[in-house]
Design a protein around this motif. Structure first.
Motif, PDB file in Angstrom:
ATOM      1  N   LYS A  67      29.421  84.845  20.500  1.00  0.00           N
ATOM      2  CA  LYS A  67      28.472  83.955  19.985  1.00  0.00           C
ATOM      3  C   LYS A  67      28.863  82.434  19.987  1.00  0.00           C
ATOM      4  CE  LYS A  67      25.119  86.473  16.898  1.00  0.00           C
ATOM      5  NZ  LYS A  67      24.565  86.679  15.806  1.00  0.00           N
ATOM      6  N   MET A  68      30.245  82.365  19.583  1.00  0.00           N
ATOM      7  CA  MET A  68      30.690  80.944  19.562  1.00  0.00           C
ATOM      8  C   MET A  68      30.874  80.471  20.862  1.00  0.00           C
ATOM      9  SD  MET A  68      34.079  79.784  17.210  1.00  0.00           S
ATOM     10  CE  MET A  68      34.188  78.025  16.878  1.00  0.00           C
ATOM     11  N   GLU A  69      31.282  81.489  21.837  1.00  0.00           N
ATOM     12  CA  GLU A  69      31.391  81.057  23.378  1.00  0.00           C
ATOM     13  C   GLU A  69      30.154  80.732  23.830  1.00  0.00           C
ATOM     14  OE1 GLU A  69      34.865  83.993  24.996  1.00  0.00           O
ATOM     15  OE2 GLU A  69      32.948  84.625  25.046  1.00  0.00           O
ATOM     16  N   ASP A  70      29.119  81.247  23.402  1.00  0.00           N
ATOM     17  CA  ASP A  70      27.675  81.022  23.990  1.00  0.00           C
ATOM     18  C   ASP A  70      27.249  79.429  23.394  1.00  0.00           C
ATOM     19  OD1 ASP A  70      27.601  83.332  25.146  1.00  0.00           O
ATOM     20  OD2 ASP A  70      26.313  84.415  23.650  1.00  0.00           O
ATOM     21  N   ALA A  71      27.831  79.425  22.052  1.00  0.00           N
ATOM     22  CA  ALA A  71      27.373  78.315  21.437  1.00  0.00           C
ATOM     23  C   ALA A  71      27.905  76.994  22.200  1.00  0.00           C
ATOM     24  CB  ALA A  71      27.857  78.124  19.884  1.00  0.00           C
ATOM     25  N   CYS A  72      29.380  77.218  22.648  1.00  0.00           N
ATOM     26  CA  CYS A  72      29.913  76.182  23.242  1.00  0.00           C
ATOM     27  C   CYS A  72      29.362  75.778  24.759  1.00  0.00           C
ATOM     28  CB  CYS A  72      31.519  76.445  23.496  1.00  0.00           C
ATOM     29  SG  CYS A  72      32.483  76.548  21.871  1.00  0.00           S
ATOM     30  N   ALA A  73      29.005  76.732  25.163  1.00  0.00           N
ATOM     31  CA  ALA A  73      28.145  76.668  26.725  1.00  0.00           C
ATOM     32  C   ALA A  73      26.926  76.026  26.312  1.00  0.00           C
ATOM     33  CB  ALA A  73      28.127  77.920  27.064  1.00  0.00           C
ATOM     34  N   SER A  74      26.292  76.534  25.317  1.00  0.00           N
ATOM     35  CA  SER A  74      24.991  75.720  25.163  1.00  0.00           C
ATOM     36  C   SER A  74      24.902  74.405  24.597  1.00  0.00           C
ATOM     37  CB  SER A  74      24.249  76.634  23.864  1.00  0.00           C
ATOM     38  OG  SER A  74      22.806  76.146  23.733  1.00  0.00           O
ATOM     39  N   ILE A  75      25.885  73.820  23.964  1.00  0.00           N
ATOM     40  CA  ILE A  75      25.940  72.795  23.317  1.00  0.00           C
ATOM     41  C   ILE A  75      26.491  71.666  24.479  1.00  0.00           C
ATOM     42  CG2 ILE A  75      27.056  71.176  21.956  1.00  0.00           C
ATOM     43  CD1 ILE A  75      27.391  73.331  19.896  1.00  0.00           C
ATOM     44  N   ALA A  76      27.672  72.176  25.369  1.00  0.00           N
ATOM     45  CA  ALA A  76      28.017  71.341  26.524  1.00  0.00           C
ATOM     46  C   ALA A  76      26.927  71.266  27.584  1.00  0.00           C
ATOM     47  CB  ALA A  76      29.106  71.917  27.135  1.00  0.00           C
ATOM     48  N   VAL A  77      25.819  72.117  27.800  1.00  0.00           N
ATOM     49  CA  VAL A  77      24.992  72.161  29.024  1.00  0.00           C
ATOM     50  C   VAL A  77      23.788  71.419  28.289  1.00  0.00           C
ATOM     51  CG1 VAL A  77      23.838  73.308  30.572  1.00  0.00           C
ATOM     52  CG2 VAL A  77      26.053  74.031  30.094  1.00  0.00           C
ATOM     53  N   TYR A  78      23.137  71.913  27.310  1.00  0.00           N
ATOM     54  CA  TYR A  78      21.675  71.504  27.076  1.00  0.00           C
ATOM     55  C   TYR A  78      21.711  70.695  25.703  1.00  0.00           C
ATOM     56  CZ  TYR A  78      20.381  75.778  29.803  1.00  0.00           C
ATOM     57  OH  TYR A  78      20.532  76.501  30.786  1.00  0.00           O
ATOM     58  N   GLN A  79      23.087  70.174  25.460  1.00  0.00           N
ATOM     59  CA  GLN A  79      23.182  69.366  24.304  1.00  0.00           C
ATOM     60  C   GLN A  79      22.674  69.939  22.992  1.00  0.00           C
ATOM     61  OE1 GLN A  79      24.809  66.547  24.322  1.00  0.00           O
ATOM     62  NE2 GLN A  79      25.546  67.325  26.486  1.00  0.00           N
ATOM     63  N   GLY A  80      22.360  71.207  22.758  1.00  0.00           N
ATOM     64  CA  GLY A  80      22.144  72.125  21.536  1.00  0.00           C
ATOM     65  C   GLY A  80      20.542  71.617  21.231  1.00  0.00           C
ATOM     66  N   PRO A  81      19.754  72.409  21.914  1.00  0.00           N
ATOM     67  CA  PRO A  81      18.577  72.556  21.217  1.00  0.00           C
ATOM     68  C   PRO A  81      18.319  72.918  19.789  1.00  0.00           C
ATOM     69  CG  PRO A  81      18.330  73.524  23.424  1.00  0.00           C
ATOM     70  CD  PRO A  81      19.932  73.592  22.781  1.00  0.00           C
ATOM     71  N   GLN A  82      17.341  72.717  19.073  1.00  0.00           N
ATOM     72  CA  GLN A  82      17.157  72.791  17.744  1.00  0.00           C
ATOM     73  C   GLN A  82      17.302  74.380  17.394  1.00  0.00           C
ATOM     74  OE1 GLN A  82      17.242  70.232  15.322  1.00  0.00           O
ATOM     75  NE2 GLN A  82      17.338  71.905  13.709  1.00  0.00           N
ATOM     76  N   ARG A  83      16.861  75.138  18.035  1.00  0.00           N
ATOM     77  CA  ARG A  83      16.860  76.581  17.861  1.00  0.00           C
ATOM     78  C   ARG A  83      18.110  77.194  17.866  1.00  0.00           C
ATOM     79  NH1 ARG A  83      17.163  80.851  20.547  1.00  0.00           N
ATOM     80  NH2 ARG A  83      17.209  79.776  22.610  1.00  0.00           N
ATOM     81  N   GLU A  84      19.061  76.638  18.730  1.00  0.00           N
ATOM     82  CA  GLU A  84      20.405  77.100  19.111  1.00  0.00           C
ATOM     83  C   GLU A  84      21.225  76.526  17.960  1.00  0.00           C
ATOM     84  OE1 GLU A  84      20.126  78.321  23.775  1.00  0.00           O
ATOM     85  OE2 GLU A  84      21.017  76.259  23.139  1.00  0.00           O
ATOM     86  N   GLN A  85      20.852  75.229  17.681  1.00  0.00           N
ATOM     87  CA  GLN A  85      21.600  74.636  16.624  1.00  0.00           C
ATOM     88  C   GLN A  85      21.652  75.464  15.121  1.00  0.00           C
ATOM     89  OE1 GLN A  85      20.590  70.588  16.103  1.00  0.00           O
ATOM     90  NE2 GLN A  85      21.559  69.831  18.078  1.00  0.00           N
ATOM     91  N   ASP A  86      20.460  75.787  14.732  1.00  0.00           N
ATOM     92  CA  ASP A  86      20.180  76.761  13.331  1.00  0.00           C
ATOM     93  C   ASP A  86      21.239  77.923  13.924  1.00  0.00           C
ATOM     94  OD1 ASP A  86      18.690  74.814  12.636  1.00  0.00           O
ATOM     95  OD2 ASP A  86      16.798  75.790  13.184  1.00  0.00           O
ATOM     96  N   GLU A  87      20.990  78.723  14.887  1.00  0.00           N
ATOM     97  CA  GLU A  87      21.727  79.821  15.147  1.00  0.00           C
ATOM     98  C   GLU A  87      23.298  79.591  15.262  1.00  0.00           C
ATOM     99  OE1 GLU A  87      22.031  83.420  18.528  1.00  0.00           O
ATOM    100  OE2 GLU A  87      20.697  81.779  18.954  1.00  0.00           O
ATOM    101  N   TYR A  88      23.788  78.638  15.761  1.00  0.00           N
ATOM    102  CA  TYR A  88      25.221  78.448  15.649  1.00  0.00           C
ATOM    103  C   TYR A  88      25.782  77.499  14.706  1.00  0.00           C
ATOM    104  CZ  TYR A  88      24.300  80.175  20.490  1.00  0.00           C
ATOM    105  OH  TYR A  88      23.787  80.998  21.429  1.00  0.00           O
ATOM    106  N   SER A  89      24.922  77.108  13.574  1.00  0.00           N
ATOM    107  CA  SER A  89      25.245  76.263  12.655  1.00  0.00           C
ATOM    108  C   SER A  89      26.578  76.510  11.720  1.00  0.00           C
ATOM    109  CB  SER A  89      24.111  75.826  11.425  1.00  0.00           C
ATOM    110  OG  SER A  89      23.637  77.392  11.089  1.00  0.00           O
ATOM    111  N   LYS A  90      26.840  77.850  11.692  1.00  0.00           N
ATOM    112  CA  LYS A  90      27.961  78.316  11.244  1.00  0.00           C
ATOM    113  C   LYS A  90      29.322  77.840  11.715  1.00  0.00           C
ATOM    114  CE  LYS A  90      25.849  82.386   8.639  1.00  0.00           C
ATOM    115  NZ  LYS A  90      25.764  83.660   8.556  1.00  0.00           N
ATOM    116  N   PHE A  91      29.276  77.592  13.000  1.00  0.00           N
ATOM    117  CA  PHE A  91      30.410  77.214  13.829  1.00  0.00           C
ATOM    118  C   PHE A  91      30.918  75.624  13.628  1.00  0.00           C
ATOM    119  CE2 PHE A  91      28.912  81.020  16.052  1.00  0.00           C
ATOM    120  CZ  PHE A  91      29.883  81.796  15.683  1.00  0.00           C
ATOM    121  N   THR A  92      31.950  75.249  13.436  1.00  0.00           N
ATOM    122  CA  THR A  92      32.262  73.989  13.610  1.00  0.00           C
ATOM    123  C   THR A  92      32.724  73.531  15.047  1.00  0.00           C
ATOM    124  OG1 THR A  92      32.983  73.838  11.260  1.00  0.00           O
ATOM    125  CG2 THR A  92      33.711  71.923  12.366  1.00  0.00           C
TER     126      THR A  92
END
Length: 784
Positions: free
Chosen positions: A721-746
């Motif tokens: 999930k953390m790998e997916d979060a890095c890819a999502s934030i880097a490519v899509y600048q983190g949509p709100q839905r994904e930010q909530d899902e990945y909020s536990k990661f710094t």
């Protein structure tokens, strides 16, 4: 030697948990005496007791509240918890037990559960293993081939239980049993040993097949081979008393169907293989058990993962480091941070890492009064650091006052609702103030004993807090007090047994006193009180002075009483083994000397100048000093292991410490391992005694790295999930839905974080390959 170490694989076991409480304890002997029942609980590895709670008075639902942790130095089959009723003029009577097979411990790991008590049946209390050899051969008579002969060889046993605290006098009975036969034979009795070598062979005749026609095809009857079995019972010879059952094993003859030879080790089982019967309602016991088994590979296998973790303090930003990723992925696992802290501490990388993660937390702290109050990676790491390096500091600072509180048992209750009849609020308040004053006086006078590492960390925290909140003059103190008082001293006062300051959980009245003292310390240590409390400010000023030095974790001052434990000392120069050869002595160890004496607190025998410590058996070790070896028997295998660890730590700075030791005893004028005649001779082939490199802690870095590998492997889903979060934030600048899902990661820098995750994934896959490669596919049931 190096090649042997390179292929050596260690299996290290540890047990952590809590004996919480029992309820509705059932009858012991006389039901009308149940209201006077005084009970205690023990922990046993098979039949060896390794832990005991204090006695809980007159209750059928006692609350024990005892935490336990110990390394397990030997193999075992069962982990058992026994509840005993304390006997006044007779032996303690068993109420019931909870036994968990080793293979089933994982099902209960980390869970707090109620277990029903089972009856204690002497025929089910077994441990150990037996080595058997069976051979089927043709018996030739004068008239030609007669019948098939079964040869059963009892080779040896290992790990038989102690009887009344002493080695047993075992013998074995061997029987060939079936529907219509039962032939019994017996070995000789072996005296005073839990690992007897029998080396006796017994023969049994087996009826040949009625369809026998060819001599080369002689076989046991098909009907017999399915029904006959060899039954081996182990007994302790009771001489004038009744013999005690030690265990049994049954082996079917059909195991020889394809091969005429079989040799294997068998675990001893309860009589009748543990036949079940419906027990009485004996009550239940609430337990929390966490069993850990680490398979530690050679050091070379852990270097890639270890190096990646040790680079963490230098990674920018720190949230992209391997160590910080471990904390994010294993956020819910309270034990995840400890191996990381120990690994960084051993390599002197802990302070820069703590500084970096504390700076990250301060960036996200908006209010000065909430500084370091959460359960973050920084606070968890500092908590574990203080527990590791501050044990001896607490011992010298708090233990004398805590001992006084426990011994005097003065009431400190100031709540009018909770006052008992006859209590005086003013007297109780004076008692409370007296205890708090003594503790604070001890703290303010202990600056010279504060570990250097704690001083370095607190100095760094003070500087960073002042820089983050420059307009608040008190924040530099609250940053330190949030750890020193709220997370260190107050917690140790509240739970002294958890910090090894007291052997057992306190009584309810003393527990209430400790709670009041702990709350007072927390109040005085809070940031709002610091400006008004010069005493606390003085204490905090002392903590960050740079001239303090800490020599050893177990720092016992010359005037202190040191560590005491009752042991059995074997007398020297006597030929016969007898009761008088083993005497109870109090062994005392400090960082200056090892000594023993007849009574605790009395004058010691002359300094023994410990040079080397050598384990002989599971419960015995030897201390070699200037005159002759000293043989010491501990209470159990866990206690012996703890003694070895403490003695090694205390003597590591001893200039006279020997480089080698004999792994066996010196009896009959010679060492039994090499037959050397001199009692202090050390030939080159004797085992080396490794000097510990780290003068503060004896840390097994390979084991800590293996624990980190296991934690990352168990949390592979969060890793992904953390790998997916890095890819999502880097490519899509983190949509709100994904930010909530990945909020536990710094994730401050997704690209850098993803690069570290990729490196971690590669080293984990390689380490898993090393584990798979070393799994022995040829290992089979029956091997040792």
């Amino acid at each position: 030697m190096a090649e042997e170490d390179d292929v050596r694989i260690r299996v290290l076991q540890s047990l952590r948990g809590k004996i919480c409480e029992a309820k509705n304890l059932g009858p012991v002997s006389a039901p009308n005496r149940q209201r006077d029942l005084c009970t205690f609980c023990t922990i046993s590895l098979d039949q060896e007791e390794v832990f005991r709670t204090k006695v809980f008075d007159k209750s059928l639902s006692p609350f024990y509240g005892e935490d336990f942790f110990f390394e397990i130095p030997r193999p075992f089959q069962y982990l058992s918890f026994y509840i005993y009723a304390k006997g006044s003029f007779q032996r303690d009577l068993p109420v019931g037990k909870v036994s968990i097979r080793k293979k089933d411990l994982y099902q209960h790991s980390g869970k707090e559960q109620w277990f029903s008590l089972q009856p204690v049946d002497p025929n089910s209390e077994v441990q150990g293993k037996v080595h058997l050899e069976m051979r089927l051969s043709e018996l030739i008579t004068d008239n030609g081939p007669g019948c098939q002969q079964l040869l059963v060889r009892i080779i040896e046993c290992q790990g038989l239980p102690l009887i009344s605290g002493q080695n047993c006098d075992p013998y074995a009975t061997v029987a060939l049993v079936g529907p219509s036969r039962s032939d019994h034979k017996k070995t000789k009795v072996k005296k005073k040993t839990s690992d007897p070598h029998f080396e006796e062979t017994f023969s049994f005749e087996v009826t040949r097949s009625s369809s026998y026609s060819k001599k080369s095809n002689f076989q046991v009857e098909e009907e017999d081979i399915e029904k006959l079995e060899i039954k081996v019972d182990l007994w302790n010879n009771g001489n004038l008393a009744q013999d005690v059952f030690l265990g049994e094993t049954r082996v079917s003859i059909k195991i020889l169907r394809n091969e005429n030879f079989h040799k294997a080790w068998y675990l001893l089982q309860p009589k009748g293989n543990g036949n079940k019967h419906k027990p009485d309602d004996l009550g239940s016991l609430r337990l929390k058990v966490n069993y850990v088994e680490d398979t530690v590979l050679p050091s070379s296998c852990y270097k890639p993962l270890c190096n990646l973790l040790l680079k963490s303090p230098d990674v920018k930003p720190i949230s992209a480091s391997a160590a910080h990723i471990l904390g994010d992925i294993c956020r819910e696992r309270y034990e995840a941070v400890l191996p990381l802290v120990r690994l960084l501490l051993h390599h002197n990388r802990l302070v820069p890492f703590l500084t970096a993660v504390a700076a990250l937390e301060l960036e996200n702290t908006q209010e000065a009064n909430t500084i370091f109050r959460g359960n973050s990676l920084a606070t968890r790491c500092i908590d574990d650091m203080m527990k590791i390096v501050g044990k001896s500091y607490l011992m010298g600072t708090l233990k004398p006052v805590l001992d006084e509180i426990f011994d005097s048992n003065k009431s400190c209750e100031i709540d009018p609702i909770k006052l008992k009849e006859g209590d005086n609020v003013d007297v109780n308040k004076e008692n409370l103030q007296n205890y708090v004053q003594k503790i604070f006086s001890s703290i303010t006078q202990s600056s010279a004993s504060c570990p250097t590492l704690m001083c370095d960390v607190f100095r760094s925290l003070r500087h960073m807090a002042s820089k983050r909140f420059p307009v608040d003059p008190h924040v530099q103190y609250s940053a330190v007090s949030s750890f020193v008082f709220l997370r260190f001293f107050a917690v140790a006062v509240l739970s002294p047994h958890s910090f090894q300051l007291r052997p057992h959980h306190p009584d309810p009245e003393i527990s209430r006193t400790l709670t009041l003292i702990s709350k007072t310390i927390q109040t005085l240590g809070s940031w709002g009180s610091l400006s008004k409390n010069k005493l606390v400010r003085l204490a905090l000023d002392l903590f960050h002075n740079s001239h303090f030095r800490f020599s050893c974790v177990h720092n016992i001052t010359p005037g202190s009483s040191g560590l005491h434990r009752e042991v059995q000392k074997r007398a020297q120069g006597r030929k016969r083994i007898g009761k008088r050869n083993f005497k109870k002595r109090w062994l005392r160890v400090t960082n200056r000397e090892l000594s023993y004496h007849k009574h605790r607190g009395k004058d010691m025998d002359p300094n023994l100048n410990p040079l080397v410590f050598s384990p002989l058996f599971l419960q015995m070790f030897q201390v070699v000093h200037a005159e002759k070896p000293l043989y010491v028997q501990a209470g159990n295998c866990v206690e012996a292991c703890e003694w070895m660890e403490v003695l090694s730590q205390f003597s590591r700075c001893n200039e006279r410490r020997l480089a080698n030791f004999h792994p066996s005893t010196y009896t009959g004028g010679a060492w039994q391992c090499c037959k050397g005649l001199s009692d202090l001779s050390f030939p080159p082939n004797i085992i080396e005694n490794p000097m510990l490199a780290n003068l503060q802690l004896d840390i097994d870095c390979d084991r800590e790295t293996e624990r980190i590998f296991s934690l990352l492997t168990c949390n592979d889903g969060k890793f992904q999930k953390m790998e997916d979060a890095c890819a999502s934030i880097a490519v899509y600048q983190g949509p709100q839905r994904e930010q909530d899902e990945y909020s536990k990661f710094t994730i401050q820098d997704p690209k850098e974080t993803f690069q570290t995750l990729k490196q971690l994934r590669n080293v984990m896959e390689e380490l898993q390959t090393q584990h798979d490669r070393r799994n022995d596919p040829t290992a089979k049931y029956g091997s040792l």
